[in-house]
Design a protein around this motif. Structure first.
Motif, PDB file in Angstrom:
ATOM      1  N   TYR A   1       9.181  -4.572  -0.378  1.00 46.03           N
ATOM      2  CA  TYR A   1       8.915  -3.468   0.538  1.00 46.03           C
ATOM      3  C   TYR A   1      10.219  -2.934   1.128  1.00 46.03           C
ATOM      4  O   TYR A   1      10.559  -3.201   2.280  1.00 46.03           O
TER       5      TYR A   1
ATOM      6  N   ARG B   1     -10.050  -8.267  -4.872  1.00 47.25           N
ATOM      7  CA  ARG B   1     -10.479  -7.414  -3.767  1.00 47.25           C
ATOM      8  C   ARG B   1     -10.377  -5.933  -4.088  1.00 47.25           C
ATOM      9  O   ARG B   1     -10.924  -5.109  -3.363  1.00 47.25           O
TER      10      ARG B   1
ATOM     11  N   GLN C   1      -6.350  -5.600  11.961  1.00 48.82           N
ATOM     12  CA  GLN C   1      -5.599  -4.818  10.968  1.00 48.82           C
ATOM     13  C   GLN C   1      -4.980  -5.719   9.907  1.00 48.82           C
ATOM     14  O   GLN C   1      -4.807  -5.309   8.759  1.00 48.82           O
TER      15      GLN C   1
ATOM     16  N   PHE D   1     -14.984  -2.847   8.336  1.00 53.95           N
ATOM     17  CA  PHE D   1     -15.031  -3.789   9.453  1.00 53.95           C
ATOM     18  C   PHE D   1     -15.835  -3.220  10.616  1.00 53.95           C
ATOM     19  O   PHE D   1     -15.916  -2.004  10.795  1.00 53.95           O
TER      20      PHE D   1
ATOM     21  N   LYS E   1       4.319  -8.024   3.368  1.00 55.26           N
ATOM     22  CA  LYS E   1       4.438  -6.657   3.876  1.00 55.26           C
ATOM     23  C   LYS E   1       4.992  -6.623   5.305  1.00 55.26           C
ATOM     24  O   LYS E   1       5.703  -5.707   5.679  1.00 55.26           O
TER      25      LYS E   1
ATOM     26  N   ASP F   1      -6.384  -8.525   8.829  1.00 53.68           N
ATOM     27  CA  ASP F   1      -7.501  -8.822   7.924  1.00 53.68           C
ATOM     28  C   ASP F   1      -7.746  -7.640   6.992  1.00 53.68           C
ATOM     29  O   ASP F   1      -7.986  -7.820   5.800  1.00 53.68           O
ATOM     30  N   ALA F   2      -7.692  -6.442   7.558  1.00 55.80           N
ATOM     31  CA  ALA F   2      -7.926  -5.245   6.740  1.00 55.80           C
ATOM     32  C   ALA F   2      -6.869  -5.154   5.652  1.00 55.80           C
ATOM     33  O   ALA F   2      -7.150  -4.803   4.507  1.00 55.80           O
ATOM     34  N   MET F   3      -5.640  -5.500   5.999  1.00 53.63           N
ATOM     35  CA  MET F   3      -4.558  -5.464   5.030  1.00 53.63           C
ATOM     36  C   MET F   3      -4.832  -6.438   3.889  1.00 53.63           C
ATOM     37  O   MET F   3      -4.681  -6.105   2.710  1.00 53.63           O
ATOM     38  N   ARG F   4      -5.276  -7.640   4.256  1.00 51.09           N
ATOM     39  CA  ARG F   4      -5.602  -8.623   3.210  1.00 51.09           C
ATOM     40  C   ARG F   4      -6.762  -8.118   2.373  1.00 51.09           C
ATOM     41  O   ARG F   4      -6.753  -8.249   1.149  1.00 51.09           O
ATOM     42  N   ALA F   5      -7.753  -7.511   3.028  1.00 50.49           N
ATOM     43  CA  ALA F   5      -8.913  -7.006   2.292  1.00 50.49           C
ATOM     44  C   ALA F   5      -8.501  -5.888   1.342  1.00 50.49           C
ATOM     45  O   ALA F   5      -9.134  -5.676   0.321  1.00 50.49           O
ATOM     46  N   LEU F   6      -7.441  -5.176   1.677  1.00 46.29           N
ATOM     47  CA  LEU F   6      -6.980  -4.097   0.808  1.00 46.29           C
ATOM     48  C   LEU F   6      -5.924  -4.582  -0.184  1.00 46.29           C
ATOM     49  O   LEU F   6      -5.204  -3.792  -0.790  1.00 46.29           O
ATOM     50  N   GLY F   7      -5.829  -5.904  -0.316  1.00 46.66           N
ATOM     51  CA  GLY F   7      -5.020  -6.448  -1.389  1.00 46.66           C
ATOM     52  C   GLY F   7      -3.539  -6.585  -1.111  1.00 46.66           C
ATOM     53  O   GLY F   7      -2.745  -6.730  -2.033  1.00 46.66           O
ATOM     54  N   THR F   8      -3.128  -6.525   0.159  1.00 49.21           N
ATOM     55  CA  THR F   8      -1.711  -6.696   0.473  1.00 49.21           C
ATOM     56  C   THR F   8      -1.515  -8.018   1.202  1.00 49.21           C
ATOM     57  O   THR F   8      -2.258  -8.332   2.118  1.00 49.21           O
ATOM     58  N   ASP F   9      -0.506  -8.761   0.786  1.00 50.39           N
ATOM     59  CA  ASP F   9      -0.175 -10.003   1.469  1.00 50.39           C
ATOM     60  C   ASP F   9       0.566  -9.656   2.758  1.00 50.39           C
ATOM     61  O   ASP F   9       1.668  -9.108   2.709  1.00 50.39           O
ATOM     62  N   PRO F  10      -0.017  -9.952   3.929  1.00 51.62           N
ATOM     63  CA  PRO F  10       0.638  -9.554   5.185  1.00 51.62           C
ATOM     64  C   PRO F  10       2.001 -10.216   5.380  1.00 51.62           C
ATOM     65  O   PRO F  10       2.870  -9.646   6.036  1.00 51.62           O
TER      66      PRO F  10
ATOM     67  N   TYR G   1      -6.303 -11.225  -4.033  1.00 48.01           N
ATOM     68  CA  TYR G   1      -5.796  -9.872  -3.805  1.00 48.01           C
ATOM     69  C   TYR G   1      -6.194  -8.956  -4.943  1.00 48.01           C
ATOM     70  O   TYR G   1      -6.509  -7.791  -4.750  1.00 48.01           O
TER      71      TYR G   1
ATOM     72  N   ARG H   1      -4.503   1.518  -0.336  1.00 46.50           N
ATOM     73  CA  ARG H   1      -4.463   0.673  -1.531  1.00 46.50           C
ATOM     74  C   ARG H   1      -3.872   1.422  -2.735  1.00 46.50           C
ATOM     75  O   ARG H   1      -3.123   0.860  -3.525  1.00 46.50           O
TER      76      ARG H   1
END
Ligand SMILES: Nc1ncnc2c1ncn2[C@@H]1O[C@H](COP(=O)(O)OP(=O)(O)OP(=O)(O)O)[C@@H](O)[C@H]1O
Ligand SMILES: [Mg+2]
Lengths: 265, 280
Positions: free
Chosen positions: B58, A83, B146, A90, B160, B148-157, A80, A108
């Motif tokens: 959160y 990244r 979405q 995507f 969150k 995956d996008a969340m993980r890519a943006l550094g948030t643990d789904p 995390y 972010r």
């Protein structure tokens, strides 16, 4: 830049999803400031390769090393943090559909609470301006066209000013003018910001443009590369592995049957 | 999406009759799948709970979930509680009348509502409404990448998406159960004084006399457990949705069915254990 540090490295990577082997023994290297274009037909595993690079998927075998970190083995919590330095666009945009465009792009930055609100808003505006979409700040993704969503996704990936960008078909479904503008931005990122990228595309003209042009920072305009290195190389995926990996000139000269076949269509 | 295409061809080329061996393997394969599912569910549940104490918390997302869950479910829980209380008074008084004990209606209504019907019916209502909502929302986020996008943006789904839903579901199922209990008692009371012409004060007196610590313990522990079941089952099926819109639909149905069945099963087990522990 031939001696610039390697920022993305796949070492003999294999992955099977479900029952299908998707990649077998893929190796590649991208140096700082370089763009590697991934080519290959639908289902060749290009999107999977990008997800491996950012650690969304883990290989069954082999190693993925990005910015010196062992992405394929490091714990999710460490990923995390890493990244933050990697942006990904995507293939289907993957915008958060319950957030506005502004909140998507700022996602972010909002999560980190490290910048004040004004600074975040300024950054969001700058990122959206780069894709010519400032006017849609307060709309929801569902209210935008597919091409606009794609551009918002690019803005979102750029928001943290990452050192590495992973583009999955950034020009897919865009009209030629917008597509050319997006490619211009990508070339500028490469030549001005020295961003390292992996770029998947279905449009050979995008690939050609990346190889043939460079960004002239002095005049703030696109110029033909004219023999100067455009810091772009190509990798053709077929049959679960790389059948070609090299420069534009080598690509055109390649006698590999699949590459010849691929370039002719 | 690819998955759903695959399934379509499977359906189209209707499976030929299978040999005995294949059926056995089919069963073992099925069992293996179920066990793997159980393992994945346990892992997800563990991570959801671990994140309750992890930073960042959160709070905003939790409040949002509590609002949509609590306020949204209030009308159906009020209705269910009220009419269940009334119908219990109706049914129980008929039986009690045979023994000349009709004045004990309040007592039996209170016991059945607080111990069983309040928690179980609230649990089932919340499962029907919110397990479906949560599973389909998370499922759509998964199939549109979405998550995956969340993980890519550094948030643990998990942190969150799942943890706020867990906290909101536990606290809201708990509060809604108390509200349902009260409505049930009021429903029973109104039926007792209006239809049965019983003494209202006696209704409340016998009701309050009847409720002991055991009944309270049962009545308040159950909704917490049911809340955990609803949230974790919904998040599990939502997060493991595959194969486009149809996959999301399937995940939603499975979430509601599994949560409901588990609630009823757990209710029996919990009642047994608690009665064993405290005495009936
Ligand atoms: N989550 C998944 N589960 C199972 N198989 C998958 C999954 N994701 C991808 N695949 C399989 O991996 C292979 C490569 O998929 P990928 O999406 O990388 O293709 P692609 O090269 O990006 O194609 P396109 O050009 O159409 O985007 C495909 O055969 C696909 O069926
Ligand atoms: Mg793809």
């Amino acid at each position: 830049m031939a001696d610039a540090p390697i920022e993305i490295e796949f070492d003999n990577v294999s992955i099977t999803l479900g029952a299908t082997p998707v990649l077998r023994g893929l190796s590649l290297r991208v140096r700082r400031g370089e763009t590697k274009v991934l080519l290959g037909e639908s289902g060749a595993g290009k999107s999977v390769a990008l997800k491996l690079a950012i650690g969304l998927l883990r290989p069954d075998q082999g190693r993925v090393i990005v910015l010196g970190e062992p992405v394929s083995t490091m714990p999710e919590a460490a990923l995390y943090r890493l990244r933050r330095r990697i942006g990904i666009v995507f293939q289907e945009s993957a915008l958060f559909d319950s957030l506005t465009v502004r909140d998507n792009v700022a996602y972010r930055l909002d999560e980190e609470h490290a910048m004040d609100l004004e600074a975040i808003d300024a950054r969001v505006r700058a990122c959206l301006a780069a894709v010519e979409l400032e006017e849609v700040m307060d709309k929801f993704p569902a209210e935008l066209s597919g091409g606009m969503q794609r551009r918002v996704a690019i803005a979102r990936a750029l928001a943290t000013e990452p050192e590495i960008m992973l583009f999955d078909s950034p020009t897919g479904g865009l009209d030629p003018i917008t597509a050319t503008n997006i490619m211009e931005q990508i070339i500028r990122l490469r030549d001005v910001n020295h961003v390292t990228s992996l770029l998947v595309t279905h449009r050979l003209q995008d690939a050609a443009m990346l190889a043939a042009y460079r960004w002239d920072a002095e005049h703030n305009a696109l110029r033909p590369a004219d023999g100067m290195s455009a810091h772009t190389s190509f990798l053709v995926l077929h049959d679960q592995h790389a059948v070609f990996d090299g420069s534009a000139a080598e690509l055109h000269a390649s006698t590999q049957p699949y590459v010849q076949h691929f370039l002719q269509i | 999406m690819l998955d759903s295409g695959q399934e379509e061809t499977d359906l189209a080329t209707a499976a030929p009759p299978r040999g005995e061996e294949e059926i056995q393997w089919g069963f073992i394969g099925w069992l293996k799948g179920q066990l793997e599912g159980l393992q994945a569910y346990s892992l997800l549940t563990g991570r959801t709970f671990r994140n309750v104490l992890a930073r960042p918390f959160y709070g905003g997302d939790t409040m949002l979930q509590m609002d949509s869950l609590g306020v949204g479910s209030l009308p159906i829980v009020l209705m269910t509680g009220f009419f269940t209380g009334a119908v219990m008074a109706l049914q129980l008084s008929a039986t009690l009348a045979q023994y000349g004990q009709i004045q004990r209606t309040g007592q039996l209504v209170a016991l059945s509502i607080v111990r069983e019907l309040g928690p179980v019916l609230t649990g089932l209502m919340v499962a029907a409404r919110n397990a479906a909502g949560m599973a389909s929302e998370l499922g759509s986020m998964v199939v549109t990448e979405q998550v995956d996008a969340m993980r890519a943006l550094g948030t643990d789904p998990i942190k969150k998406l799942a943890t706020p839903r867990l906290l909101a579901t536990i606290s809201m199922t708990f509060s809604l159960t108390i509200i349902a209990d009260l409505c049930g008692l009021i429903g029973g009371y109104l039926y007792a004084i209006l239809a049965l012409r019983l003494d209202g004060r006696q209704y409340w007196y016998t009701a309050m006399q009847a409720l002991g610590a055991t009944d309270m313990a049962q009545g308040l522990l159950k909704p917490v457990v049911f809340g955990i079941i609803i949230a974790t089952v919904a998040c599990y099926f939502g997060m493991s949705a595959r194969g486009g819109t149809r996959g999301v639909g399937r995940a939603t149905t499975q979430a509601v069915v599994s949560a409901s069945v588990l609630i009823i099963l757990t209710d029996f087990l919990l009642s047994r254990v608690l009665i064993g522990f405290f005495g009936a």
